[in-house]
Scaffold this active site. Sequence first.
Site, PDB file in Angstrom:
ATOM      1  N   GLY A  29       0.819  -1.222   0.000  1.00 23.22           N
ATOM      2  CA  GLY A  29       0.000   0.000   0.000  1.00 23.22           C
ATOM      3  C   GLY A  29       0.841   1.255   0.000  1.00 23.22           C
ATOM      4  O   GLY A  29       2.081   1.211   0.030  1.00 23.22           O
ATOM      5  N   SER A  30       0.160   2.398  -0.021  1.00 24.93           N
ATOM      6  CA  SER A  30       0.859   3.677  -0.158  1.00 24.93           C
ATOM      7  C   SER A  30       1.619   4.048   1.119  1.00 24.93           C
ATOM      8  O   SER A  30       2.667   4.695   1.048  1.00 24.93           O
ATOM      9  CB  SER A  30      -0.133   4.778  -0.522  1.00 24.93           C
ATOM     10  OG  SER A  30      -1.140   4.871   0.477  1.00 24.93           O
ATOM     11  N   ASP A  84       2.824  -3.212   8.129  1.00 23.18           N
ATOM     12  CA  ASP A  84       1.813  -3.189   7.066  1.00 23.18           C
ATOM     13  C   ASP A  84       0.889  -1.992   7.283  1.00 23.18           C
ATOM     14  O   ASP A  84       0.874  -1.391   8.362  1.00 23.18           O
ATOM     15  CB  ASP A  84       1.009  -4.504   7.110  1.00 23.18           C
ATOM     16  CG  ASP A  84       0.327  -4.811   5.781  1.00 23.18           C
ATOM     17  OD1 ASP A  84       0.296  -3.940   4.889  1.00 23.18           O
ATOM     18  OD2 ASP A  84      -0.183  -5.943   5.640  1.00 23.18           O
ATOM     19  N   GLY A  85       0.119  -1.661   6.276  1.00 21.77           N
ATOM     20  CA  GLY A  85      -0.897  -0.622   6.407  1.00 21.77           C
ATOM     21  C   GLY A  85      -2.236  -1.238   6.776  1.00 21.77           C
ATOM     22  O   GLY A  85      -2.331  -2.442   7.024  1.00 21.77           O
ATOM     23  N   ASP A  87      -6.774  -0.347   6.139  1.00 29.00           N
ATOM     24  CA  ASP A  87      -7.778   0.575   5.579  1.00 29.00           C
ATOM     25  C   ASP A  87      -8.639   1.198   6.659  1.00 29.00           C
ATOM     26  O   ASP A  87      -9.054   2.340   6.544  1.00 29.00           O
ATOM     27  CB  ASP A  87      -8.659  -0.187   4.579  1.00 29.00           C
ATOM     28  CG  ASP A  87      -7.842  -0.641   3.396  1.00 29.00           C
ATOM     29  OD1 ASP A  87      -7.297   0.217   2.695  1.00 29.00           O
ATOM     30  OD2 ASP A  87      -7.714  -1.857   3.210  1.00 29.00           O
ATOM     31  N   LYS A  97      -8.498  -4.777   6.109  1.00 29.26           N
ATOM     32  CA  LYS A  97      -7.448  -4.605   5.119  1.00 29.26           C
ATOM     33  C   LYS A  97      -7.933  -5.174   3.796  1.00 29.26           C
ATOM     34  O   LYS A  97      -8.881  -5.922   3.760  1.00 29.26           O
ATOM     35  CB  LYS A  97      -6.171  -5.344   5.563  1.00 29.26           C
ATOM     36  CG  LYS A  97      -5.502  -4.657   6.736  1.00 29.26           C
ATOM     37  CD  LYS A  97      -4.258  -5.387   7.218  1.00 29.26           C
ATOM     38  CE  LYS A  97      -3.290  -5.718   6.142  1.00 29.26           C
ATOM     39  NZ  LYS A  97      -2.878  -4.584   5.294  1.00 29.26           N
ATOM     40  N   GLY A  99      -7.927  -3.101   0.706  1.00 31.38           N
ATOM     41  CA  GLY A  99      -8.206  -2.118  -0.345  1.00 31.38           C
ATOM     42  C   GLY A  99      -7.320  -2.370  -1.550  1.00 31.38           C
ATOM     43  O   GLY A  99      -7.727  -2.219  -2.699  1.00 31.38           O
ATOM     44  N   GLU A 106      -1.058 -10.886   2.953  1.00 34.59           N
ATOM     45  CA  GLU A 106      -0.784 -10.080   4.152  1.00 34.59           C
ATOM     46  C   GLU A 106      -1.138 -10.858   5.421  1.00 34.59           C
ATOM     47  O   GLU A 106      -0.423 -10.807   6.426  1.00 34.59           O
ATOM     48  CB  GLU A 106      -1.565  -8.769   4.101  1.00 34.59           C
ATOM     49  CG  GLU A 106      -1.028  -7.803   3.052  1.00 34.59           C
ATOM     50  CD  GLU A 106      -1.934  -6.605   2.820  1.00 34.59           C
ATOM     51  OE1 GLU A 106      -1.429  -5.613   2.294  1.00 34.59           O
ATOM     52  OE2 GLU A 106      -3.133  -6.658   3.145  1.00 34.59           O
TER      53      GLU A 106
HETATM   54  C1  5RP Z   1      -3.641  -3.827   0.871  1.00 38.96           C
HETATM   55  C2  5RP Z   1      -3.895  -3.275   2.218  1.00 38.96           C
HETATM   56  C3  5RP Z   1      -3.272  -1.978   2.558  1.00 38.96           C
HETATM   57  O1  5RP Z   1      -2.507  -2.136   3.699  1.00 38.96           O
HETATM   58  C4  5RP Z   1      -4.379  -0.992   2.829  1.00 38.96           C
HETATM   59  O2  5RP Z   1      -5.167  -0.909   1.678  1.00 38.96           O
HETATM   60  C5  5RP Z   1      -3.825   0.382   3.210  1.00 38.96           C
HETATM   61  O3  5RP Z   1      -3.285   0.992   2.103  1.00 38.96           O
HETATM   62  P1  5RP Z   1      -2.786   2.491   2.122  1.00 38.96           P
HETATM   63  O4  5RP Z   1      -1.583   2.532   2.997  1.00 38.96           O
HETATM   64  O5  5RP Z   1      -2.466   2.785   0.673  1.00 38.96           O
HETATM   65  O6  5RP Z   1      -3.901   3.360   2.623  1.00 38.96           O
HETATM   66  O7  5RP Z   1      -4.562  -3.858   3.045  1.00 38.96           O
HETATM   67  O8  5RP Z   1      -4.291  -5.060   0.707  1.00 38.96           O
END
Ligand code: 5RP
Length: 227
Positions: A29-30, A84-85, A87, A97, A99, A106
Amino acid sequence: MDNNLEKLNAAIAATKLIQDGMIVGLGTGSTVAFFLEALAERIRQEKLHIIGVTTSSKTELSARQLGIDMMDIDDVPVIDITVDGADEVDHNMNGIKGGGAAFLMEKIVAKNSKRVVWIVDSQKIHDNLGSMPLPVEVVPFGSGKLIAEFKRSHLYPTLRKDNGVPVITDMGHYIVDLALKRIDQPYELEKYLDGQIGVVEHGLFLDVADEIIIGTIDGVRRLISEA
Ligand code: 5RP
């Protein structure tokens, strides 16, 4: 609002948790993109020996381009820490998670990690989970039947598509997004989804995170699990 500064602050704080010799799960993710850059910088400057384990093809590519050594999850004895990130995160440190459609890998990486740290911006914190659709990874065969079952169960499913074509995950599955708006009973929902034939995994991450680093404009706040 541009929350890149919050993401960056959370990412930089997470890099400080990484020690020489660690095997590190690399999320997707970003926000994780900021972490990868900051980690690669630390590896270069401090000549650290770090091995990364990926959670997606995208992260694998970015990490390798940044010069981070990578190994397959099955070739490492244990993952010391995963960053990890997420959502959405609630006050119980549960989250949604997926998105970015990488939640199956993950979750596998998280479950095989000694410590799981999420890095998020302040907009990810909610009183209840569910304001974003809950992703469910499903086997393509019979997915129409599963979607019909979700409809009957009032879970408001939509097959995730990109330019009219179903999104295919790194593991070759479809994503069905459930527009629940508010999840009052996450553990019951988890049990229901775990029991459906054709569901490979879902984006409910309950009792997974050990620490959540929330980026703010001028620093970070932390939630730390007492479990
Ligand atoms: C990907 C995820 C990401 O961790 C989640 O979407 C967060 O992304 P971002 O840091 O771009 O907001 O679960 O499957």
